[in-house]
Design an enzyme around this catalytic site. Structure first.
Site, PDB file in Angstrom:
ATOM      1  N   LYS A 157      30.330  37.990  42.001  1.00 31.18           N
ATOM      2  CA  LYS A 157      31.705  38.419  41.750  1.00 31.18           C
ATOM      3  C   LYS A 157      31.974  39.755  42.431  1.00 31.18           C
ATOM      4  O   LYS A 157      31.096  40.623  42.493  1.00 31.18           O
ATOM      5  CB  LYS A 157      31.957  38.559  40.241  1.00 31.18           C
ATOM      6  CG  LYS A 157      31.725  37.279  39.469  1.00 31.18           C
ATOM      7  CD  LYS A 157      31.903  37.463  37.975  1.00 31.18           C
ATOM      8  CE  LYS A 157      33.338  37.614  37.584  1.00 31.18           C
ATOM      9  NZ  LYS A 157      33.498  37.634  36.107  1.00 31.18           N
ATOM     10  N   GLY A 164      39.765  35.191  41.538  1.00 31.68           N
ATOM     11  CA  GLY A 164      38.836  34.293  42.223  1.00 31.68           C
ATOM     12  C   GLY A 164      38.406  34.761  43.593  1.00 31.68           C
ATOM     13  O   GLY A 164      37.542  34.136  44.217  1.00 31.68           O
ATOM     14  N   LYS A 200      25.039  35.581  35.115  1.00 31.16           N
ATOM     15  CA  LYS A 200      24.629  34.234  34.740  1.00 31.16           C
ATOM     16  C   LYS A 200      25.871  33.363  34.600  1.00 31.16           C
ATOM     17  O   LYS A 200      26.878  33.778  34.024  1.00 31.16           O
ATOM     18  CB  LYS A 200      23.876  34.282  33.409  1.00 31.16           C
ATOM     19  CG  LYS A 200      23.571  32.928  32.790  1.00 31.16           C
ATOM     20  CD  LYS A 200      22.525  32.164  33.559  1.00 31.16           C
ATOM     21  CE  LYS A 200      22.198  30.838  32.865  1.00 31.16           C
ATOM     22  NZ  LYS A 200      21.296  30.025  33.681  1.00 31.16           N
ATOM     23  N   HIS A 207      37.556  30.078  28.393  1.00 32.88           N
ATOM     24  CA  HIS A 207      38.121  31.384  28.739  1.00 32.88           C
ATOM     25  C   HIS A 207      39.078  31.763  27.617  1.00 32.88           C
ATOM     26  O   HIS A 207      40.154  31.182  27.485  1.00 32.88           O
ATOM     27  CB  HIS A 207      38.853  31.287  30.081  1.00 32.88           C
ATOM     28  CG  HIS A 207      39.341  32.597  30.600  1.00 32.88           C
ATOM     29  ND1 HIS A 207      39.445  32.874  31.942  1.00 32.88           N
ATOM     30  CD2 HIS A 207      39.759  33.727  29.970  1.00 32.88           C
ATOM     31  CE1 HIS A 207      39.906  34.100  32.116  1.00 32.88           C
ATOM     32  NE2 HIS A 207      40.120  34.629  30.927  1.00 32.88           N
ATOM     33  N   LYS A 236      45.257  30.509  35.872  1.00 34.76           N
ATOM     34  CA  LYS A 236      45.604  29.817  34.641  1.00 34.76           C
ATOM     35  C   LYS A 236      46.861  28.956  34.819  1.00 34.76           C
ATOM     36  O   LYS A 236      47.789  29.350  35.510  1.00 34.76           O
ATOM     37  CB  LYS A 236      45.847  30.842  33.530  1.00 34.76           C
ATOM     38  CG  LYS A 236      44.651  31.751  33.274  1.00 34.76           C
ATOM     39  CD  LYS A 236      45.045  32.959  32.446  1.00 34.76           C
ATOM     40  CE  LYS A 236      43.908  33.950  32.347  1.00 34.76           C
ATOM     41  NZ  LYS A 236      44.309  35.223  31.705  1.00 34.76           N
ATOM     42  N   GLU A 287      36.562  40.978  31.497  1.00 37.48           N
ATOM     43  CA  GLU A 287      37.306  42.113  32.030  1.00 37.48           C
ATOM     44  C   GLU A 287      38.399  42.509  31.056  1.00 37.48           C
ATOM     45  O   GLU A 287      38.705  41.782  30.104  1.00 37.48           O
ATOM     46  CB  GLU A 287      37.928  41.782  33.388  1.00 37.48           C
ATOM     47  CG  GLU A 287      38.955  40.660  33.343  1.00 37.48           C
ATOM     48  CD  GLU A 287      39.496  40.296  34.715  1.00 37.48           C
ATOM     49  OE1 GLU A 287      39.188  41.002  35.681  1.00 37.48           O
ATOM     50  OE2 GLU A 287      40.237  39.310  34.800  1.00 37.48           O
ATOM     51  N   ARG A 291      47.510  45.739  31.235  1.00 41.89           N
ATOM     52  CA  ARG A 291      48.919  45.443  31.508  1.00 41.89           C
ATOM     53  C   ARG A 291      49.376  44.318  30.597  1.00 41.89           C
ATOM     54  O   ARG A 291      48.597  43.776  29.801  1.00 41.89           O
ATOM     55  CB  ARG A 291      49.075  44.991  32.962  1.00 41.89           C
ATOM     56  CG  ARG A 291      48.168  43.802  33.319  1.00 41.89           C
ATOM     57  CD  ARG A 291      48.464  43.206  34.663  1.00 41.89           C
ATOM     58  NE  ARG A 291      47.435  42.286  35.109  1.00 41.89           N
ATOM     59  CZ  ARG A 291      47.291  41.037  34.720  1.00 41.89           C
ATOM     60  NH1 ARG A 291      48.115  40.538  33.815  1.00 41.89           N
ATOM     61  NH2 ARG A 291      46.326  40.273  35.206  1.00 41.89           N
ATOM     62  N   VAL A 294      50.816  37.426  31.852  1.00 45.18           N
ATOM     63  CA  VAL A 294      51.795  36.366  32.073  1.00 45.18           C
ATOM     64  C   VAL A 294      51.986  35.547  30.801  1.00 45.18           C
ATOM     65  O   VAL A 294      53.099  35.144  30.450  1.00 45.18           O
ATOM     66  CB  VAL A 294      51.335  35.450  33.230  1.00 45.18           C
ATOM     67  CG1 VAL A 294      52.313  34.299  33.434  1.00 45.18           C
ATOM     68  CG2 VAL A 294      51.167  36.244  34.524  1.00 45.18           C
ATOM     69  N   ARG A 336      52.820  27.022  32.774  1.00 45.61           N
ATOM     70  CA  ARG A 336      53.377  27.696  33.943  1.00 45.61           C
ATOM     71  C   ARG A 336      53.946  26.652  34.904  1.00 45.61           C
ATOM     72  O   ARG A 336      53.268  25.688  35.250  1.00 45.61           O
ATOM     73  CB  ARG A 336      52.299  28.519  34.649  1.00 45.61           C
ATOM     74  CG  ARG A 336      51.644  29.558  33.763  1.00 45.61           C
ATOM     75  CD  ARG A 336      50.796  30.508  34.575  1.00 45.61           C
ATOM     76  NE  ARG A 336      49.958  31.329  33.718  1.00 45.61           N
ATOM     77  CZ  ARG A 336      49.296  32.412  34.118  1.00 45.61           C
ATOM     78  NH1 ARG A 336      49.387  32.790  35.387  1.00 45.61           N
ATOM     79  NH2 ARG A 336      48.542  33.104  33.285  1.00 45.61           N
TER      80      ARG A 336
END
Length: 452
Positions: A157, A164, A200, A207, A236, A287, A291, A294, A336
């Site tokens: 990452k 991503g 890992k 999620h 998402k 993370e 903010r 969405v 969405r």
């Protein structure tokens, strides 16, 4: 309270913030690019300032232009929405330097949480569970040792950024070198920082994120979780609350962990802590999003808390009316609607919308900045609307979402509407037993994804 606030964004989130400002009796100042001259957020604002040409890099991302717009219109504060400059520490500092209140966390917290390695260090110090992996970014040989210790498969990452970019799954050791080079190059191109770290791979994983509000006096209010596992390429598509993956014990453990972390790092305003939840119910920090998310309407519908208005009140120095765990009721789902063609690999589909009929009825909310005849420009994010529904339980909420999606009519461009109907009707989603890999696994079974 503020008299006038600049909204440093566009689209549906700018409209959402402007409406909240007006409900609080605050004047709203919009900014816009030349491509958005006729946009709804411009029409709704009390004042509007053109800050540059169509490209975001020359308008919405130009810190001096945004700050100048706030200063010349006499604003007291700036609300960043999400995306663009919302998590840019330099922008927060520019606001501070020009006596503008930034409606969000401090620059130091934004900077710390924006660096995934520093964020992990802070969470480790706060006792938040972390995914096994490297202590931070490192060279290939360092990450090789960490990968072997964690056990393959692993995930490379990017230290900076998200969405991503700079991310690679590595199934076995012989694939590591090539994946490292690719991830590092992609991260450098996207974020100007090619450093990567290793974790890992938790699979199958859910999620799940926890919404929080924190005031300047140290008050912390957690607003429950949102399930965000229906994703394509780490973006998402469908979110819901509560999550079928959590029982009350797990939910309380996650919220208690987040509350403790907020106190340790001195968090203020709205934020979201994201976690991976493993098959055994264990959860691991991903993370912090410093903010508005969405998917914040999902939480608003199950809690009755207007998160945007709370953001503004906190930034104005007001204390939270209550702290601890907010009460929740019923079930909410957000879908969405993107201007994309699922049958063509989710290819962006800008163009003119010739028909736009919104669903109505009890428990239905649509957040959008689109009107019939609107032109979807090719320069920005493809999100055109968010359909959010609420009902007493999950089964009823799914039925209401399906009804609302069938009533939604968008013509002139391809959208993800039919994909959403396919997803909600799938046995995997209806059972609540799904993961971040479910959409990929369903690819050959969903009619809306059939290649043309």
């Amino acid at each position: 309270m503020f008299d006038r606030v600049l909204v440093a964004n566009r689209g549906e989130i700018a409209v959402r913030v402007i409406r909240a400002l007006h409900e609080l009796g605050i004047e709203a100042v919009a900014v816009y690019s030349t491509a958005d001259r006729d946009a709804l957020h411009v029409a709704l604002a009390d004042h509007a300032v053109c800050i540059g040409p169509a490209a975001a890099a020359e308008s919405y991302l130009r810190i001096p232009n945004v700050v100048a717009a706030a200063e010349t219109t006499g604003c007291d504060a700036v609300h960043p929405g999400y995306g663009f400059l919302a998590e840019n520490a330099a922008f927060v500092r520019a606001c501070d330097d020009n006596a503008l209140v930034f409606i969000g966390p401090s620059a130091d917290v934004v900077e710390q949480m924006g660096d995934k390695v520093r964020a992990k260090d802070a969470m480790r110090a706060a006792g938040v569970p972390l995914v096994p992996g490297s202590d931070g970014a490192g060279a290939l040989d360092v990450l090789r040792r960490s990968s072997v210790e964690a056990g393959f498969p692993v995930l490379l990452k990017a230290s900076a950024g998200g969405g991503g970019k700079g991310m690679r799954v590595v199934a076995e050791e012989k694939e590591l070198a090539g994946a490292f080079d690719a991830a590092s190059a992609e991260a450098a191109a996207a974020f100007g920082d090619g450093s990567v770290y290793v974790e890992k791979l938790v699979s199958p994983a859910r999620h799940v994120e926890i919404q929080v509000l924190c005031d300047a006096a140290g008050g912390v209010l957690t607003l429950g979780e949102r399930e965000c596992s229906i994703q394509r390429r780490h973006q998402k598509l469908v979110e819901e609350s509560p999550s079928a993956a959590l029982d009350e014990t797990a939910r309380e453990a996650m919220e208690e962990t987040v509350a403790r972390a907020c106190e340790v790092i001195g968090y203020r305003n709205a934020g979201t802590f994201e976690f991976l939840v493993g098959p055994d119910g264990s959860f691991y920090f991903i993370e912090v999003n410093c903010r508005l998310q969405v998917e914040h309407p999902v939480t608003e519908l199950v809690t009755g808390v207007d998160i945007v208005r709370e953001q503004i009140r906190i930034a104005a120095g007001q204390a939270l009316g209550t702290t601890g765990r907010v009460a929740r009721r019923g079930h909410a789902i957000e879908i969405r609607i993107n201007a994309e063609d699922p049958a063509r690999g989710f290819l962006p589909a800008p163009g003119a919308i010739t028909r736009f009929d919104l669903p109505l009825g009890p428990g239905v909310r649509v957040d959008t900045a689109i009107r019939a005849g609107a032109e979807i420009p090719p320069y920005y994010d493809s999100l055109i609307a968010k359909l959010i529904v609420w009902d007493e339980n999950r089964d009823a909420a799914i039925s209401r979402a399906e009804r609302a999606l069938r009533e939604l009519a968008v013509e002139g461009i391809p959208t993800t509407r039919d994909l959403a109907l396919d997803l909600l009707g799938s046995p995997e989603f209806r059972s609540g037993d799904y993961s971040t890999s479910t959409l990929e696994e369903l690819e050959d079974r969903l009619p809306s994804l059939a290649r043309v």
